[in-house]
Design an enzyme around this catalytic site. Sequence first.
Site, PDB file in Angstrom:
ATOM      1  N   HIS A   1     -15.664  21.696  -8.043  1.00 20.44           N
ATOM      2  CA  HIS A   1     -16.244  21.706  -6.700  1.00 20.44           C
ATOM      3  C   HIS A   1     -16.287  23.120  -6.137  1.00 20.44           C
ATOM      4  O   HIS A   1     -15.348  23.893  -6.308  1.00 20.44           O
ATOM      5  CB  HIS A   1     -15.387  20.839  -5.778  1.00 20.44           C
ATOM      6  CG  HIS A   1     -16.056  19.567  -5.387  1.00 20.44           C
ATOM      7  ND1 HIS A   1     -16.437  18.636  -6.305  1.00 20.44           N
ATOM      8  CD2 HIS A   1     -16.393  19.066  -4.165  1.00 20.44           C
ATOM      9  CE1 HIS A   1     -16.975  17.602  -5.681  1.00 20.44           C
ATOM     10  NE2 HIS A   1     -16.975  17.844  -4.385  1.00 20.44           N
TER      11      HIS A   1
ATOM     12  N   ASP B   1     -22.375  15.520  -8.459  1.00 15.96           N
ATOM     13  CA  ASP B   1     -21.819  14.987  -7.219  1.00 15.96           C
ATOM     14  C   ASP B   1     -22.726  15.355  -6.060  1.00 15.96           C
ATOM     15  O   ASP B   1     -22.936  16.526  -5.765  1.00 15.96           O
ATOM     16  CB  ASP B   1     -20.416  15.554  -6.982  1.00 15.96           C
ATOM     17  CG  ASP B   1     -19.673  14.799  -5.895  1.00 15.96           C
ATOM     18  OD1 ASP B   1     -20.205  13.783  -5.415  1.00 15.96           O
ATOM     19  OD2 ASP B   1     -18.557  15.201  -5.539  1.00 15.96           O
TER      20      ASP B   1
ATOM     21  N   HIS C   1     -23.072  20.214  -1.121  1.00 15.45           N
ATOM     22  CA  HIS C   1     -23.067  18.824  -0.663  1.00 15.45           C
ATOM     23  C   HIS C   1     -21.830  18.437   0.142  1.00 15.45           C
ATOM     24  O   HIS C   1     -21.841  17.392   0.787  1.00 15.45           O
ATOM     25  CB  HIS C   1     -23.220  17.874  -1.862  1.00 15.45           C
ATOM     26  CG  HIS C   1     -22.013  17.820  -2.750  1.00 15.45           C
ATOM     27  ND1 HIS C   1     -21.868  18.643  -3.833  1.00 15.45           N
ATOM     28  CD2 HIS C   1     -20.915  17.040  -2.718  1.00 15.45           C
ATOM     29  CE1 HIS C   1     -20.716  18.372  -4.427  1.00 15.45           C
ATOM     30  NE2 HIS C   1     -20.111  17.409  -3.772  1.00 15.45           N
TER      31      HIS C   1
END
Length: 868
Positions: A99, A209, A414
């Site tokens: 991430h 994701d 995101h």
Amino acid sequence: SSWVGGIPEASWTSLQCLSYSGPWSLHFLTCVIGLIALPASFPQPLLPPRWSEVTIQEGHQGALHGEGPGMGVGLGDPLDSQPGPVQPCHSLHPPPPPHLAWLWPFKETVRKCAQSWVTALQLMEQNPEFIFAFSQVQQLEWVKSHYPGLYSRLQEFASRGQFVPVGCTCVETDGNLPSGEAMVRQFLQGQNFFLQEFGKMCSEFWLPDTFGYSAQLPQIMCSIICSIRCFLTQKLSWNLVNCFPHHTFFWEGLDGSHVLVHFSPGDSYGMQGNEEVLKTVANNRDKGRANHSAFLFGFGDGGGGPTQTMLDRLKRLSNTDGLPRVQLSSPRQLFSALESGSGQLCTWVRELFLELHNGTYTTHAQIKKGNQECERNLHNELLSSLALARSAQFLYPAAQLQRLWRLLLLNQFHDVVTGSCMRWCLSSDIRSRGNTLLSNAATGLCAGEPGPEGLFIVNTLAWKLTEVMALPKPGGAHSLALVTVPSMGYAPVPAPTSPQPLLPQQPVSVVQETDGSVTLDNGIIQVRMDPTGRLTSLVLVASGRLAVGNQFVLFDDVPLYWDSWDVMDYHLETRYGKPVLGQPGTLSVGTEGGLRGSAGFLLQISPNSWLSQEVVLDIGCPYVRFHTEVHWHEAHKFLKVEFPAGVRSSQATYEIQFGHLQRPTHYNTSWDWARFEVWAHRWMDLSEHGFGLALLNDCKYGASVRGSILSLSLLRAPKAPDATADMGRHEFTYALMPHKGSFQDAGVIQAAYSLSFPLLALPVPCRAPATSWSAFSLSSPAVVLETVKQAESSPQSRSLVLRLYESHGSHADCWLHLSLPVQEAILCDLLERPDPAGHLPLWDNRLKLTISPFQVLSLLLVLQPPPH
């Protein structure tokens, strides 16, 4: 977490020490509590000087449980139900990176990437068959800046084919909220970086994701001459209501473009090579149609990625009876295998809607507002393009604009633009720098007109605008004026003594009755408000049709799982009997009519929160605006505004990137029910034959239509991961537009653009232009000229790129009128590479364009040198 203290120096060897490849690999550091002492004799700094002491925080539950992007991938096939050996059918594929940001600030990502990639490099050295994929340019740029030695090693393994670009974009972008142009820039910046740094562009797009997938993504992927035809993700496995029916399928976008999509049947991007291998095979919903599948493995969310232990497990599965065959391979091999047997695959049409995380359309309203303001600011790159075309002395600010775009694209990650992030992640100075560039461009447009400081009006849209503007007067006061500016051009400020242009519409009248109610009327629409400020009727004068609404509603909002991410359908049950009612006598008249009429009121939402609203109606304007200020101090509450439309239709229309799509207004099926809260950009519309009501807005995304009631989501109050999310003061505007006929014919799309991109009054340090001028205009209202910019591929040349799209959903033949000195026009792809067969003939400074429904078209214009 672990504390690493006082690491003065390090080298490539020391980074290898940090990523010891035995069973206790780098990810183990994220699970140990204690002081780790390392030798101090390394020749180069391991971390930037300001990071001489760093807290490692990636050992949170999400990483330990594999939530978020995984670190390794593989292929699989249905396991033979009969005993005995099975056919080789699995291939292992590399992972997306961790991430970018979520529960940590961006600078922490740099260290996470370095540690994860050092581990991956050592695994590649020890396992020549192991291939690692990376998908985010921003991470690579950070590593290049902070760890040049590590970056050189990455390039070395990329040349061997073991470090493979698959992402195409700058960051793992959100698939719903960014504008169409922002999505294009993600691919443009990402692919150009990969080509420049690694000598190749991505042929597959990985977006493991994100919180939904726009119906325009297939076209954006395919609108590259070297098309991206393959897409990998798996987030729809998180659906809360319905199980998505495919793992390998074709996805058809809004314009009919097709891409091959694969979801990992393991329904995770954090697997470790244990029993999930069997789940991957058993769970495959396309058995018999697709005989390969991916296996995403590793510790995700910055947890360190794949380990040698995981690789050893998977190697043992290369030839084990009774288990699926696993073999290490590349992303290209995965999709080649899927493509070779794709004749039986099913097709999914339009958006891939995630039935979870619906709260991300609303959470952190200030981020949403900042996102749209920054997109509007960068849209004004148009003025720099016009100054480039008209002035030989103007220097196009290409480097500055690229930096601002990259900053916006970073913040469209995101878990940032959606508001599901720590407060540390918020960062943007695009507006201030963008305003400076806008001022410089305005000055460049007026070059050669020496004189006193002036003011002129700019229209950045591709159709003529007539608006009521508040223009400055000497002494700091303002006066209202009706101003008309041609498409994508400018006009002088009307003199105070000049006659106002005549319009067929009547001036705005404002009448306050003895009971305190107020009526606003401009001959197009008539608005009535009761003494509390509630809209009791909205009448389209030409038809007599009535709509009512502007009812604020407060819901309880306690999701099952994650505060900032989710809003559950059961919150709707708390709406009934809980409308927010104002006090009689709070409504008062603001502007008394003529060019503009308005009335305002105060509303106490709760003991802790209140709002004020000004309802504004302008002469000749087909919609009524609601300028709103909210002071919000709540916990687990959800504020919406509702509009009963008096319209019956089974479908409502919502704007998305470069187009629109329909969603149901009923709950016939579980798929309909799961769309109780959806996303839209600038407008949504509910229409029956001959009449409809459109709801426009300038910075909101959450929306829904149930039955005949349109609803706009305004504010939430989640408490994790940011306990202060949405607390404080907010300003925003929405508008109601009743209309005859279809929303296309009524001009709803143009009205929504004009609400978000109003006329600009720009001061210049020289004489302002004395006459109007238009750079571009279009003969068809169905075609929108979205972007005008300098060509990326030739920054030293005088070339512009125009991005247009068909907005109505029909074939359009359109003339593009040019007022610039163009010597050549060529169709190009979204990466701005000319199509060899795309030369367009010029007819008296006009170009003939034929555009199919929702098609996005890029056009390269080579300009003639301007006169000095």
